[in-house]
Structure formats: C-alpha cells, structure tokens
Design a protein around this motif. Structure first.
Motif, mmCIF file in Angstrom:
data_model
loop_
_atom_site.group_PDB
_atom_site.id
_atom_site.type_symbol
_atom_site.label_atom_id
_atom_site.label_comp_id
_atom_site.label_asym_id
_atom_site.label_seq_id
_atom_site.Cartn_x
_atom_site.Cartn_y
_atom_site.Cartn_z
ATOM 1 N N TYR A 26 -4.885 6.266 -22.391
ATOM 2 C CA TYR A 26 -5.957 7.031 -21.744
ATOM 3 C C TYR A 26 -6.660 8.048 -22.637
ATOM 4 O O TYR A 26 -7.833 8.339 -22.435
ATOM 5 C CB TYR A 26 -5.412 7.788 -20.524
ATOM 6 C CG TYR A 26 -4.798 6.917 -19.466
ATOM 7 C CD1 TYR A 26 -5.389 5.714 -19.080
ATOM 8 C CD2 TYR A 26 -3.628 7.303 -18.803
ATOM 9 C CE1 TYR A 26 -4.838 4.919 -18.092
ATOM 10 C CE2 TYR A 26 -3.066 6.518 -17.810
ATOM 11 C CZ TYR A 26 -3.672 5.323 -17.458
ATOM 12 O OH TYR A 26 -3.126 4.552 -16.482
ATOM 13 N N GLY A 124 -11.204 -3.315 -19.314
ATOM 14 C CA GLY A 124 -9.905 -3.184 -18.654
ATOM 15 C C GLY A 124 -9.888 -3.447 -17.161
ATOM 16 O O GLY A 124 -8.905 -3.157 -16.489
ATOM 17 N N ARG A 172 -5.047 -4.759 -20.498
ATOM 18 C CA ARG A 172 -5.230 -6.192 -20.436
ATOM 19 C C ARG A 172 -5.917 -6.574 -19.140
ATOM 20 O O ARG A 172 -5.379 -6.362 -18.070
ATOM 21 C CB ARG A 172 -3.869 -6.864 -20.556
ATOM 22 C CG ARG A 172 -3.064 -6.276 -21.722
ATOM 23 C CD ARG A 172 -1.765 -6.948 -21.976
ATOM 24 N NE ARG A 172 -1.095 -7.419 -20.782
ATOM 25 C CZ ARG A 172 -0.204 -8.388 -20.786
ATOM 26 N NH1 ARG A 172 0.111 -8.978 -21.914
ATOM 27 N NH2 ARG A 172 0.391 -8.762 -19.678
ATOM 28 N N CYS A 281 -3.875 -8.482 -8.272
ATOM 29 C CA CYS A 281 -2.538 -8.262 -7.645
ATOM 30 C C CYS A 281 -2.582 -8.383 -6.134
ATOM 31 O O CYS A 281 -1.578 -8.100 -5.451
ATOM 32 C CB CYS A 281 -2.000 -6.926 -8.119
ATOM 33 S SG CYS A 281 -1.849 -6.868 -9.917
ATOM 34 N N LEU A 294 -9.659 2.007 -7.012
ATOM 35 C CA LEU A 294 -8.405 2.367 -6.353
ATOM 36 C C LEU A 294 -7.961 3.756 -6.785
ATOM 37 O O LEU A 294 -8.323 4.233 -7.859
ATOM 38 C CB LEU A 294 -7.313 1.367 -6.748
ATOM 39 C CG LEU A 294 -7.615 -0.099 -6.510
ATOM 40 C CD1 LEU A 294 -6.642 -0.980 -7.280
ATOM 41 C CD2 LEU A 294 -7.547 -0.405 -5.030
ATOM 42 N N THR A 427 0.167 0.118 -8.868
ATOM 43 C CA THR A 427 0.311 1.367 -9.644
ATOM 44 C C THR A 427 1.235 1.200 -10.857
ATOM 45 O O THR A 427 1.979 2.125 -11.194
ATOM 46 C CB THR A 427 0.774 2.569 -8.767
ATOM 47 O OG1 THR A 427 2.137 2.411 -8.389
ATOM 48 C CG2 THR A 427 -0.073 2.744 -7.523
ATOM 49 N N ILE A 430 -0.162 3.938 -13.472
ATOM 50 C CA ILE A 430 -0.337 5.330 -13.015
ATOM 51 C C ILE A 430 0.939 5.903 -12.395
ATOM 52 O O ILE A 430 1.135 7.118 -12.417
ATOM 53 C CB ILE A 430 -1.564 5.514 -12.088
ATOM 54 C CG1 ILE A 430 -1.449 4.668 -10.830
ATOM 55 C CG2 ILE A 430 -2.864 5.264 -12.844
ATOM 56 C CD1 ILE A 430 -2.499 5.043 -9.781
#
Ligand code: UDP
Length: 576
Positions: A26, A124, A172, A281, A294, A427, A430
């Motif tokens: 990040y 990304g 990815r 996902c 999200l 998640t 994160i």
C-alpha cells in the motif's frame, strides 16, 4: 488536508505482519522504489482523496470529512478494499475492488472485454464474467464456415493475459468464470481445473437453477441448451452431473456453485436484466460493467468488555457508508461504460471482518446456536444502520439515478442512495492490516505460518495467549501443543476455552453453512465464505453441503478440502 511529517513508521501500532503487508502493498514509493509515506500518512492520503467528493455536494466540506475519514481509518475500525488503499490519490485511481464485464457471443465483444480486463488487472481490481452466452465448442461459425472453439478456449485466453499483466502489478488481479449449468460445454468446464495447475488466475463457478437442484435430487433429466440457437442439444442426468461437480470440488475445491434464482430474487434492479456473474470471490453479484467498492468493519475494535459497543458501531457504519458512496465519485473508470454503470446504481459493499475473533472474545463457540443467533442479529443491525445511512445520503444528495426502476422504489417510498449497501468480502489482505480474523471465517488455526510475499510469518492467536495467560493456563506444554497442532485441544485446558477457540477444520460443515446463511439473510449482496472440510471428508459430504447451502438461502457455495490444492496460503505448522 495538510500532511504532517511523520517519522514514526509504526505510529498505528501495527503488528509485524501488518507492517510488512502495508509496506509491500500500500505505501507510496518514489521513482527509486523508496517508501515515501508512513502507514498513518497512507490513511490520510486515502481519506483526503476520498473526501474530495464532498465538495461537489457542499462547498468547502472536504477537509472536515477528510479528518473524520482519517480518524476512522487510523483507528482501523473500518478499512476499504485494497485498490482504494493502494490507488487513492496516486494517479492510478481505480478504487473499486470488483467488476463484472460483458461477454457476448462475438469476437468483438470478447476482445473488447479482454482489453478492459487487462486495464483493471493492472490496477489490482478483480473481474468476473459469465461465459454462458458463448456458443459451445464445435458449434458453427457462419463467417468462416469453421467450428467454434467454445468458452473454455476463451477462459484459457483470459487466464494467459491475466498472468502476463500480473507480472507488473502489486496486487494480483483475479478472475471468476461462471458457466450456466445448461451450457453444452458444462462437463468440460467442470473438469477444467482437474490438473491442479490449470487456470491459476480463475475461480470457476457453475450457475445452477432451482430446477437443476430439484432435478438432481429427484434424478430427473437435465437439458443442455445451445445459447446461440436456444435449442436443447442433449439431455443428461441431473444427478450424474451434480455427482461430477461434487467429485471435482472434492478433488480440487472447484468448481463452486452460484444459486442464480436466489441471487435474482434479491436483484435490486431486475429491469436491467438477470444477474449472471459475480466478482471473483462471489460476494457481489453484478450486471455487466457494474462495479462495487468494498469496505469492512473490524468487529473486535468495537468490543467493550463482554459486549460490542453498538453505539460506536452504528456511528462507524454511518461514516463508512458515506465514505464508500464518496469512493464512487472520485474513482477512475478505464472506460465510459464502467463509469456510467457505477454511477447509475451506486452499489457499495459494506461488510465485517474479525467475526471469529469477536465470537471467541465473547465466549461464543463459532459452531453453536448462540453464535449463529448473535451473528444474525448483529448483521441485521448493521444492515439496518447501513440502509439508514444510505437514506440519509439520499436526502442530502439524491437517490441513485435508477432508483425509480428498482425494487427499493417498489418496496417502500424510502429513498436510497445506493442500490446495494452490504456485502461480505473475504478481507484476505485488509484483515491482516486490521490484525484480525478474515471476514466471517472461523479461525483457521491458533498458530500457523503465513506464507506471504515470499516470507514466512509464524503467528499464535494473540487473544488465546492473552486469555490463557490471564487464567494462569499458559504453559510451555500448551504452547508446544498449539504450535504442533494449531488447535486448543490440550486436556489441561478447560472446555470453555477449548470450545471458544474451535478452528475451521474442527467445525462440522453444517455450522459453516449455517453461519454463512445467517449472515446472508441480512446481506444485500452475497457472502464470501469457504466451507473447510477435513482431508478425510467424502464426496457425499460435499454434495450435502451444496444442497444444504441452497436450501438455507445462500447465494453461492465454495468448499475446500484440506490438502486438495497446492497453493494454500495458510498452512498449519508442521508437527515438531
Ligand atoms: N481480489 C483480487 N485479487 C486478489 C484478491 C482479491 O482481484 O488477489 C478481488 C476479488 O474480487 C475479491 C475482492 O477483491 O472478491 C475482495 O477480496 P479481499 O476482501 O480479499 O480483498 P482485500 O481488500 O482484503 O485485499
């Protein structure tokens, strides 16, 4: 917002794992690749950039909101999906994590979408596609008089392109391919990942209907239909097809199922057409060109003694919904169609992470009636607060442009700013930054080695260590047992402690599904969850999980049998 120089790289109190992830993924770098911001400054960058949206609604309010957003992110009570953290204010400004792109039965459509896919993977984002409209393998191609190569050949093409683009990226880009269970190439699709190294950038899901699920139970025939002609080309046994799907999922974890009728019953905008695909996902069913940004609340941050501080949680929900709504306005979209679709329905995905840690802290075993009931109630509140926040924004800024065509307009007169508010993301990254368990998953193990970015991190569940120490139970023997097995099964441990730290593979699959269904009940979009099965599970168990998930109202289901794929990110520690 003015940037204060900060020399303390760890001013947020991040763990070593969190710090490594933040630094690799990040933090902004200069042209020589040197990190040029601290984690706190990263939060300020993101907050400041997202808050710029505010000025368009009310002049000179951006700074005030930047401070509120920054405080929320710095507290790690709420974190947006990785693309927002990586890209906000950096010039490569795609902030949404998930997109669904169209695939019509023409080379023009396929290659235009391949191009857009590359642009999204470069920054990304994840992409989902329904390959269901492509004519089957060996079908006629009028223009050339030749035979079509079929959906699988194009999935392979998208996979190859993704692998090439990935080489330049920090995150990815992932894909999902959905194929309708009526497609004549369904067998080929179900077997596409038999070789466990095939299609590494794709998840596969079969889009099933209620008719198919019932036919599989009743052992009735199932029609395969050519999407180009609409004609039935063959009838197969629904039960045999289900058996093949379950056997493949048992062997390799793929394909998963998407329950298309359940998804479409909850489609907020049926007038736009049916939902046929999700993001990679599975947590966001979307129409082609739509996207969703999200963000997840880190539940353990709201613990206050033996309960959750619901007032503080409600407040965070309100600010988080506003943040996510702002993200839509300040995000870049690589094509005009993507910008138009995001603006038309303004879908956002507020979710939760750290459920397992929260349940353990509250003394509720994940596989218990109490935990399922607690979670259902909690999610219903979060949904209520989230919808209230969206209504508040609608009063301030107006409803989403297609509101009048939506179910929201039909259901009540309450205006909404967002066609969809809640969604449960995995998640994967994160949660590491927040220092908690991922999404709504149970703890995988109480001690494990996390292989990430080429390095190995050994972790012991800190809450377990703290509670065991407080009760005078933390001993070298117990530490060794946990290191060896990853579970709290030592006989010296009291039952309540053992129960509340139950891990994914000790949990009966029925409870995995019940938890997913409880959360789904109060989630607008869908829920990312994997039903973990022990290595000893059989194919019948997989089929039962599929049936149970469908009957319980889940929108999709994924199983993973321990050891069935080589690329497991989390590995229990080797026995010592
Ligand atoms: N995703 C992706 N590549 C990844 C991980 C995730 O494209 O390596 C996308 C995918 O659509 C997934 C969504 O991001 O459904 C959210 O994943 P997750 O919550 O794990 O992302 P995080 O924000 O934690 O990185």
């Amino acid at each position: 917002m003015a940037r204060k120089p900060e020399t303390n790289i760890d001013e947020l109190g991040l763990s070593a794992t969190a710090l490594a992830v933040v630094t690799e993924r990040y933090l902004c770098r200069d042209s020589d690749g040197r990190v040029r911001e601290s984690p706190g400054q990263m939060m300020d960058r993101v907050a400041g950039f997202v808050a710029r949206a505010e000025d368009a609604y009310r002049a000179r309010t951006a700074d005030r909101w930047a401070e509120r957003f920054s405080a929320l992110l710095r507290s790690r009570e709420f974190l947006p999906n990785s693309p927002t953290l990586m890209n906000a204010g950096t010039g490569s400004g795609v902030l949404s994590g998930c997109f669904v792109l169209p695939l019509e039965d023409s080379l023009d459509s396929i290659f235009a979408t391949l191009h857009t896919t590359a642009l999204l993977h470069q920054v990304g984002a994840g992409t989902g596609f329904a390959f269901s409209h492509l004519r089957p393998h060996d079908d006629l191609v009028h223009s050339t008089g030749a035979h079509a190569s079929g959906p699988l050949s194009f999935i392979t093409l998208f996979d190859a392109a993704t692998q090439v683009v990935r080489l330049g990226g920090r995150r990815r880009g992932a894909n999902i391919a959905v194929l309708d269970v009526h497609h004549p190439d369904i067998q080929e699709f179900v077997h596409a990942k038999s070789d466990r190294t095939a299609l590494p950038t794709f998840n596969l899901s079969v889009g099933v209907t209620e008719e198919f699920m019932l036919a599989a139970t009743a052992d009735r025939p199932h029609p395969l239909i050519n999407p180009r002609t609409g004609r039935v080309v063959q009838e197969v046994s629904a039960r045999a097809l289900m058996e093949t799907i379950a056997a493949q999922a048992w062997r390799t974890g793929e394909p998963g199922l998407l329950f298309l009728d359940t998804i479409n019953r909850a489609n907020p905008l049926p007038e736009l057409g049916p939902l046929e695909a999700t993001n990679p996902c599975g947590e966001v069913p979307l129409r082609p060109y739509e996207s969703c940004n999200l963000g997840s609340l880190a539940l353990p941050r709201f613990l206050a003694g033996d309960h959750l501080d619901e007032q503080r949680l409600a407040q965070a929900v309100r600010v988080a919904v506003r943040f996510l709504d702002d993200v839509i306005d300040v995000s870049d979209y690589p094509t005009p169609e993507l910008a138009a679709a995001a603006g038309a329905t303004r879908k956002i995905g507020l979710g939760i992470m750290g459920l397992a840690e929260t349940l353990a802290a509250l003394g509720l075993p994940y596989d218990s009636e109490m935990a399922v009931r607690f979670t259902r109630r909690l999610m219903s509140r979060i949904a209520r607060w989230g919808h209230a926040a969206s209504r508040e924004l609608a009063a301030e800024r107006g409803v989403f442009p297609l509101f009048d065509h939506s179910r929201w307009a039909a259901a009540s007169s309450a205006p909404m700013r967002n066609a969809q508010v809640t969604s449960i993301a995995p998640t994967g990254t994160i949660a590491l930054l927040a220092g908690t368990s991922a999404g709504i998953e149970p703890m995988f193990a109480l001690s494990y080695t996390r292989h990430l970015l080429g390095r190995a991190f050994v972790q012991v569940e800190p809450l377990f260590e703290r509670l065991a120490t407080e009760r005078g139970l933390w001993s070298p023997a117990i530490a060794a047992e946990i290191a060896a097995t990853g579970t709290a099964t030592h006989p010296d441990l009291p039952v309540d402690l053992r129960r509340r730290f139950v891990t994914a593979l000790e949990i009966d699959p029925v409870w995995h599904v019940r938890m997913q269904a409880a959360v789904q009940r109060h989630t607008d979009a869908a829920v990312a969850k994997t039903v973990n099965l022990p290595e000893t599970a059989d194919i019948d168990q997989v089929r039962n999980v599929f049936q149970h998930a469908w009957r319980a109202g889940c929108k999709g289901i994924t199983v993973y049998r321990s050891g069935s794929r080589p690329d497991q990110v989390l590995r229990p520690p080797p026995p010592t």
